[in-house]
Structures are given as structure tokens and as C-alpha cells.
Scaffold this motif. Structure first.
Motif, PDB file in Angstrom:
ATOM      1  N   ASP A   4       0.827  -1.204   0.000  1.00 50.75           N
ATOM      2  CA  ASP A   4       0.000   0.000   0.000  1.00 50.75           C
ATOM      3  C   ASP A   4       0.869   1.265   0.000  1.00 50.75           C
ATOM      4  OD1 ASP A   4       0.970   0.287   2.600  1.00 50.75           O
ATOM      5  OD2 ASP A   4      -0.876  -0.393   3.536  1.00 50.75           O
ATOM      6  N   GLY A   5       0.214   2.432  -0.097  1.00 52.81           N
ATOM      7  CA  GLY A   5       0.921   3.694  -0.184  1.00 52.81           C
ATOM      8  C   GLY A   5       1.776   3.985   1.032  1.00 52.81           C
ATOM      9  N   TYR A  40       5.787   4.572   0.982  1.00 51.45           N
ATOM     10  CA  TYR A  40       6.366   5.798   1.552  1.00 51.45           C
ATOM     11  C   TYR A  40       7.432   5.473   2.569  1.00 51.45           C
ATOM     12  CZ  TYR A  40       6.624   9.674   4.889  1.00 51.45           C
ATOM     13  OH  TYR A  40       7.073  10.631   5.755  1.00 51.45           O
ATOM     14  N   THR A  42       0.704   4.609  -8.858  1.00 50.38           N
ATOM     15  CA  THR A  42      -0.141   5.414  -7.965  1.00 50.38           C
ATOM     16  C   THR A  42       0.422   5.527  -6.552  1.00 50.38           C
ATOM     17  OG1 THR A  42      -2.135   4.932  -9.239  1.00 50.38           O
ATOM     18  CG2 THR A  42      -2.434   5.681  -6.965  1.00 50.38           C
ATOM     19  N   PRO A  43       0.750   4.413  -5.858  1.00 49.46           N
ATOM     20  CA  PRO A  43       1.320   4.561  -4.510  1.00 49.46           C
ATOM     21  C   PRO A  43       2.685   5.244  -4.522  1.00 49.46           C
ATOM     22  CG  PRO A  43       1.407   2.267  -5.217  1.00 49.46           C
ATOM     23  CD  PRO A  43       0.549   2.984  -6.208  1.00 49.46           C
ATOM     24  N   GLU A  79       2.002   8.962  -4.712  1.00 54.37           N
ATOM     25  CA  GLU A  79       1.558   9.462  -3.401  1.00 54.37           C
ATOM     26  C   GLU A  79       2.730   9.556  -2.426  1.00 54.37           C
ATOM     27  OE1 GLU A  79      -1.390   6.637  -2.304  1.00 54.37           O
ATOM     28  OE2 GLU A  79      -2.915   7.407  -3.700  1.00 54.37           O
TER      29      GLU A  79
END
Length: 214
Positions: free
Chosen positions: A2-3, A7, A39-40, A43
Motif C-alpha cells: 500500500d501507499g 512511503y 499510484t502509490p 503518493e
């Protein structure tokens, strides 16, 4: 992945020097490296830009290196916030709110720091030094101050990693760390704040990170 995980992973890699200051990163390359969609990654890069660790560069980003003036300002803020967190840690110790194991863990980190410094492990010493200072901030019990310091230390680490050299004053640094821990252990607010602030300012002088005119 996931994002948030993307990160955290990218931030850790930047701080660890996997991606160096000045290096250009693209969404396509990072997506392929992490085996995730763009996309992630997009972000994560937005958040890293907010953290001051990357800046926009054409169709990608570049790992940020603080200018000499910005680095000097970062050390000024570090000195002020670390003085505050040392004072708060001493207050909490005096009030009986710090577990003995927490102080013992910091003492162990300081001992490990002295060992790796003596061995000439520059990267290891830099990471342990960061861990020691953020450990003091954790004792303060102020999450906002800890977050500010974490961001500052990340920026300072990225910007100074390429110029790592053997510590000019290893015995002095170790002595200041031990003195700081003793002040916190006895709940001496004034001494803890003074030692922490002076230590950060001395480090800034040692690396030449002082504002013009000082």
C-alpha cells in the motif's frame, strides 16, 4: 504494497543512502524497483516532498541536498528542539514517568556508538548518533517535538552523508552524551537543556554549519 508501506520504504532508502542527495528518481523506475503500480509511488513522492527529502524535477524528483545556509538553519532549530526535549525528559524522570529500562537502552546505544566510532564505521556511527538523539526525544513524551526532530535529522543525514569523515572530537562527543544522560537521570532540567543545546551547536560548528556572521 500500500501507499504507506511504499512511503516508509522509500524514506528509509533515502535516509540510508540507497538514493543519494542530488539523484533523480522517476515514478517508472521506482515502480519497477518496488514491484508496485505508479499510484502509490506518486503518493509517496508527494509526502517525501512535504518532508523536504525530495523536490520536483521535470517528470520526476531529485533527492534534496540542503544548501549550506539551510543546513545551518536546520542545526539552529535542532539545537532549540533538542534542548526542549532534554528538559522535558528530565521533568518526566523527576516525576518518575520514565522506566529505568528506557534510560539503560540509551546508555547502551551510547556505548555502541563509541565502539563503532572507534572502529571507523562512519555510516554506522551516524545512524547510532541519530538513534541516540531521537531516543532522548522519545523520553520527552512530546510527539510533535519528536516528529519535528525526526524530519530534521532525516534532512541533515541525507545532506551530510556524502561528506562523512571521522569524528573530529569523538571523546568530547561521547562525554557530552554521557553528561546529558546523567542530567536526565537525576531530573536536572536546566542542565539537561543546556547540555543538549550546547552539544547541537558545537556539532554545527564542527561541520561548518553556522549562519553567516556567526
Amino acid at each position: 504494497m500500500d501507499g504507506e508501506t511504499v512511503y516508509e520504504q522509500l524514506r528509509s532508502q533515502i535516509v540510508a543512502g540507497v538514493y543519494e542527495a542530488g539523484q533523480r528518481l522517476t515514478e517508472v523506475a521506482l515502480s519497477a524497483s518496488l514491484a508496485v503500480s505508479r499510484t502509490p509511488v506518486r503518493e509517496a513522492l508527494r509526502r517525501l516532498e512535504s518532508d523536504g527529502l525530495v523536490r520536483g524535477s521535470g517528470r520526476g524528483v531529485t533527492v534534496t541536498a540542503l544548501s549550506s545556509a539551510a543546513l545551518a538553519h536546520a542545526y539552529q532549530v535542532r539545537a532549540a528542539v533538542e534542548a526542549l526535549t532534554a528538559e522535558l525528559a528530565a521533568d518526566r524522570q523527576r516525576a518518575g514517568r520514565i522506566a529505568p529500562a528506557a534510560l539503560a537502552e540509551l546508555e547502551a546505544d551510547e556505548e555502541r556508538l563509541e565502539v563503532v566510532t572507534s572502529a571507523g564505521d562512519l555510516a554506522g556511527a551516524a545512524e547510532l548518533n541519530r538513534r541516540f538523539h531521537l531516543g532522548v526525544a522519545e523520553l520527552a513524551g512530546n510527539p510533535i517535538a519528536l516528529d519535528v526532530l525526526d524530519r530534521l535529522w532525516n534532512q541533515i543525514t541525507v545532506s551530510t552523508r556524502a561528506s562523512l569523515v571521522p569524528a573530529e572530537r569523538p571523546d568530547t562527543v561521547a562525554g557530552e552524551h554521557r553528561e546529558l544522560l546523567r542530567a536526565i537521570a537525576r531530573g536536572d532540567r536546566a542542565a539537561a537543556g543546556r547540555i543538549a543545546g550546547d552539544h547541537a551547536r558545537a556539532t554545527a560548528c564542527a561541520v561548518g554549519a553556522t549562519p553567516r556572521g556567526e
